[in-house]
Motif scaffolding. Structure first.
Motif: not given
Length: 363
Positions: A8-11, A23-27, A33-42, A317-325
């Motif tokens: 599952l791709r995570v923004g 969040h990023a390390p736990l994802i 789960l895979v960290l797909d995109t980070v939103v930051t302008s810095s 986040y393991a629970g989130i992945a289960t809930a989504l699937r």
């Protein structure tokens, strides 16, 4: 419900403290789960994220995510508090499941509006209350469930720090729209834990003080909750505590449990240690175990030590992945977050007016 197979791709919106440390390390540590995109302008934060996650993509604003919503499976909002509601609303309207860092909103009404929108769209909406997976909280929940304290009568919980100098930033801003101050920051944790353990609140009393020179919002806060089952919770959140008290002191009809020290997971994450990379995640030394007993202070040898459960932030986040699937409930619901906000709003009113606030128990 999302099928099994590809990750599952995570923004991730925001790469400050919450985004980069939690969040990023736990994802990234969660199977499925895979960290797909980070939103930051810095540029600095982009460089930081790329160093740890070389394959991650970047966006300058959340709007870029909505334009390619079909390529994402989950949005995680770890941006400043005042942005939680508008970004979560936009994500849900774009058809994307959402995780929001606590507090989900500035009011319980806003939280329930988001919950209604998610339910209308058939989308997951969850709140990151990671301290349900603190080592001491897991241990206390086990003791309470096993009846080892008897009937719990009083729950004391302290999240105290010694930070006599201001750090600056939106968390210490007095502007109402920023939703800063300890009541909504650390208070979100201690209230959530109390409600999980002992159920709905019926009365709330609070004191919120501004102690440090130049401070604009509360930095020393106390909340007293009377639960519907009769348990009383006394909750402390402070940045001005020169001598730290026990993290938990829980008094029951048979025994009490006292635990000092904080769960090690936040410190480990800040130092760059990651779950799943080597043994011992969430463990603490025996010297920090709490004690259970009756009739004598634990500091003079009263009671006996209780092995602390391993802390387990990855479980969220393991629970989130289960809930989504599988389409099951997420590990923390928006309605639970709204109930905590009911208490926080009552506490703010109590501190302002010097009164005890009565709450209705929602079905």
């Amino acid at each position: 419900m999302t099928g099994t197979g590809t990750p599952l791709r995570v923004g991730l919106v925001g790469y400050g403290l919450a985004g980069s440390v939690f969040h990023a390390p736990l994802i990234a540590a969660t199977d499925g789960l895979v960290l797909d995109t980070v939103v930051t302008s810095s540029p600095e934060r982009r460089e930081q994220a790329h160093a740890e996650f070389p394959d991650v993509r970047f966006a300058a604003s959340p709007d870029e995510l909505w334009q390619r919503a079909d390529s994402l499976d989950l949005i995680v909002i770890a941006s400043p508090n005042k942005t939680h509601v508008p970004i979560a609303t936009a994500a849900l309207k774009a058809g994307l499941p959402v995780v929001v860092d606590k507090p989900i909103a500035g009011s319980a009404a806003e939280a329930r509006e988001l919950a209604a929108l998610a339910e209308e769209r058939g989308l997951l909406l969850s709140v990151f209350q990671n301290r349900r997976w603190d080592n001491d909280f897991l241990t206390l929940a086990r003791l309470v469930a096993a009846g080892e304290l008897g009937d719990v009568q009083r729950f004391e919980s302290r999240f105290e720090r010694w930070r006599p100098q201001l750090k600056g930033g939106w968390r210490e801003s007095g502007a109402p729209e920023e939703i800063g101050g300890l009541l909504y920051d650390l208070g979100s944790h201690v209230v959530d834990q109390a409600l999980v353990l002992f159920g709905p609140a019926v009365r709330v009393y609070a004191e919120a003080d501004v102690r440090r020179p130049g401070a604009e919002t509360d930095d020393d806060t106390f909340i007293a909750i009377t639960h519907a089952n009769g348990v009383r919770s006394h909750l402390y959140a402070s940045a001005t505590t020169a001598q730290l008290g026990p993290r938990f002191r829980v008094l029951g009809s048979v025994a009490g449990y006292v635990k000092h020290g904080l769960d090690p997971q936040e410190a480990d994450l800040r130092e760059g240690r990651r779950p799943g990379r080597g043994p011992g995640w969430g463990l603490e030394p025996e010297s920090l175990w709490g004690r259970i007993g009756a009739g004598e202070s634990p500091l003079t040898g009263g009671g006996h030590p209780v092995e602390t459960e391993p802390g387990d932030y990855p479980a969220y986040y393991a629970g989130i992945a289960t809930a989504l699937r599988e389409g099951t409930a997420p590990p923390v619901t928006a309605h639970e977050a709204a109930a905590a906000l009911d208490v926080l709003e009552a506490a703010r009113r109590s501190a302002r007016e010097g009164i005890v606030v009565t709450l209705e128990v929602r079905s």
